[in-house]
Scaffold this motif. Structure first.
Motif, short mmCIF file in Angstrom:
data_model
loop_
_atom_site.label_atom_id
_atom_site.label_comp_id
_atom_site.label_asym_id
_atom_site.label_seq_id
_atom_site.Cartn_x
_atom_site.Cartn_y
_atom_site.Cartn_z
N LEU A 151 0.85 -1.18 0.00
CA LEU A 151 0.00 0.00 0.00
C LEU A 151 0.89 1.24 0.00
O LEU A 151 1.62 1.48 0.97
CB LEU A 151 -0.91 0.01 1.23
N ILE A 153 0.95 4.79 0.59
CA ILE A 153 0.05 5.75 1.21
C ILE A 153 0.48 7.19 0.92
O ILE A 153 1.67 7.50 0.87
CB ILE A 153 -0.09 5.50 2.73
N ASP A 177 -8.54 6.66 7.04
CA ASP A 177 -8.70 5.99 5.74
C ASP A 177 -7.54 5.04 5.47
O ASP A 177 -7.73 3.95 4.90
CB ASP A 177 -8.79 7.02 4.62
N VAL A 178 -6.33 5.44 5.87
CA VAL A 178 -5.18 4.55 5.75
C VAL A 178 -5.41 3.27 6.55
O VAL A 178 -5.21 2.15 6.07
CB VAL A 178 -3.89 5.25 6.21
N ALA A 181 -7.90 1.00 4.95
CA ALA A 181 -7.34 0.28 3.80
C ALA A 181 -6.57 -0.95 4.26
O ALA A 181 -6.64 -2.02 3.64
CB ALA A 181 -6.44 1.19 2.99
N ILE A 197 -2.96 4.52 -1.86
CA ILE A 197 -3.99 4.80 -0.85
C ILE A 197 -3.99 6.30 -0.60
O ILE A 197 -3.10 6.84 0.04
CB ILE A 197 -3.73 4.02 0.45
N SER A 247 -6.44 6.61 -6.35
CA SER A 247 -6.51 5.33 -5.63
C SER A 247 -7.72 4.50 -6.09
O SER A 247 -8.23 3.67 -5.34
CB SER A 247 -6.57 5.56 -4.11
N ALA A 250 -7.41 0.68 -5.75
CA ALA A 250 -7.70 0.15 -4.41
C ALA A 250 -9.19 0.16 -4.14
O ALA A 250 -9.72 -0.73 -3.45
CB ALA A 250 -6.97 0.98 -3.35
N TYR A 256 -12.07 -0.08 -1.03
CA TYR A 256 -11.61 1.10 -0.28
C TYR A 256 -12.49 2.29 -0.61
O TYR A 256 -12.74 2.59 -1.78
CB TYR A 256 -10.15 1.37 -0.66
N PRO A 258 -12.36 6.06 0.56
CA PRO A 258 -11.81 7.16 1.35
C PRO A 258 -12.84 8.26 1.58
O PRO A 258 -13.74 8.47 0.77
CB PRO A 258 -10.66 7.68 0.48
#
Length: 269
Positions: A151, A153, A177-178, A181, A197, A247, A250, A256, A258
């Motif tokens: 990931l 980030i 959010d990280v 994920a 991410i 992202s 993802a 995911y 976000p």
């Protein structure tokens, strides 16, 4: 969720957020870091075999030397911590979630006549030892044969309100959010590869020329509420935006989702 998840770097910003999210989702978390912390159970250096022996099963590897250490820590130490320690952890993991950084794109983030659209197809061009060692560790993870995911980030550390409000438009991500994920990456062990991410931003690839030429005009047109928040606080809108992180891969592979930081960036900052 009976098996523990080992998280390295749990006394740091990202590692602590990941540990808290996993705990909240029902996992037993074993934290490892060189310094004590709320989520750190094992205090020690991952280069110590006695410490590494306590790492097994699902591993989230967030511990690293970071960009602020460049120039303050010898390059050899970067390689020992970011590359060699990663290599030593991989054999013991049943699932390996490697926390990398969008910083690895390096010189590829520099715009020419338009903002750079940063998806996983953009070829990294490392600019310093941090980028080099994170990218080298990514390659180790990819070549290891371990069930693994990387990931990359976006920036998620504390910043002055005006800076954060601007970065949430195109290159920053909220720390929760990280952590979300990472939880999703553990829940979906069949998903492998490398994923950005980042946040959810109001721009598309087609906007890149306008973002480079006159970002303020596009923001005012596309996001009048954000423009108003900036005006109310006496903050100038950015005249140019150099990059936009994507992202969407993802989102598709991990589900995911976000938060839309730009919606509240002016008010919350």
């Amino acid at each position: 969720m009976d098996d523990p998840v080992t998280v390295t770097g749990t006394s740091g910003l990202v590692g602590a957020a990941v540990a808290a999210a996993l705990d909240g989702a029902g996992w037993t978390v074993r934290g490892v870091d060189r310094v004590p912390g709320r989520w750190t159970d094992v205090v020690g250096d991952l280069r110590d075999p006695a410490v590494r022996d306590q790492v097994s099963g699902v591993v989230v590897h967030a511990a690293a030397l970071h960009a602020p250490h460049v120039g303050r820590v010898a390059d050899r130490e970067f390689r020992r911590v970011n590359v060699e320690a990663t290599a030593a952890l991989l054999p013991a993991a049943s699932r390996f979630v490697f926390i990398s950084s969008t910083s690895v794109y390096g010189h590829a983030l520099v715009p020419a006549d338009r903002a750079v659209w940063v998806d996983e197809l953009l070829t990294p061009r490392p600019r310093d030892v941090y980028d080099e060692t994170k990218l080298a560790a990514e390659q180790l993870v990819a070549d290891s044969g371990t069930d693994a995911i990387t990931l990359r980030i976006a920036r998620c550390f504390p910043e002055p309100p005006q800076v954060l409000a601007t970065h949430l438009l195109h290159r920053a991500v909220r720390l929760p959010d990280v952590a979300d994920a990472v939880v999703r990456a553990i829940r979906l062990p069949d998903v492998t590869g490398v994923f950005n991410i980042a946040g959810r931003y109001p721009f598309t690839r087609d906007d890149c020329p306008a973002l480079h030429r006159d970002a303020a005009a596009l923001i005012t047109e596309r996001l009048p509420d954000v423009a108003r928040h900036f005006r109310e606080r006496g903050w100038p809108l950015p005249g140019t935006i150099d990059r936009v992180y994507d992202s969407s891969a993802a989102e598709e592979a991990l589900g995911y989702r976000p938060s839309t930081g730009w919606k509240s960036s002016g008010a919350a900052a």
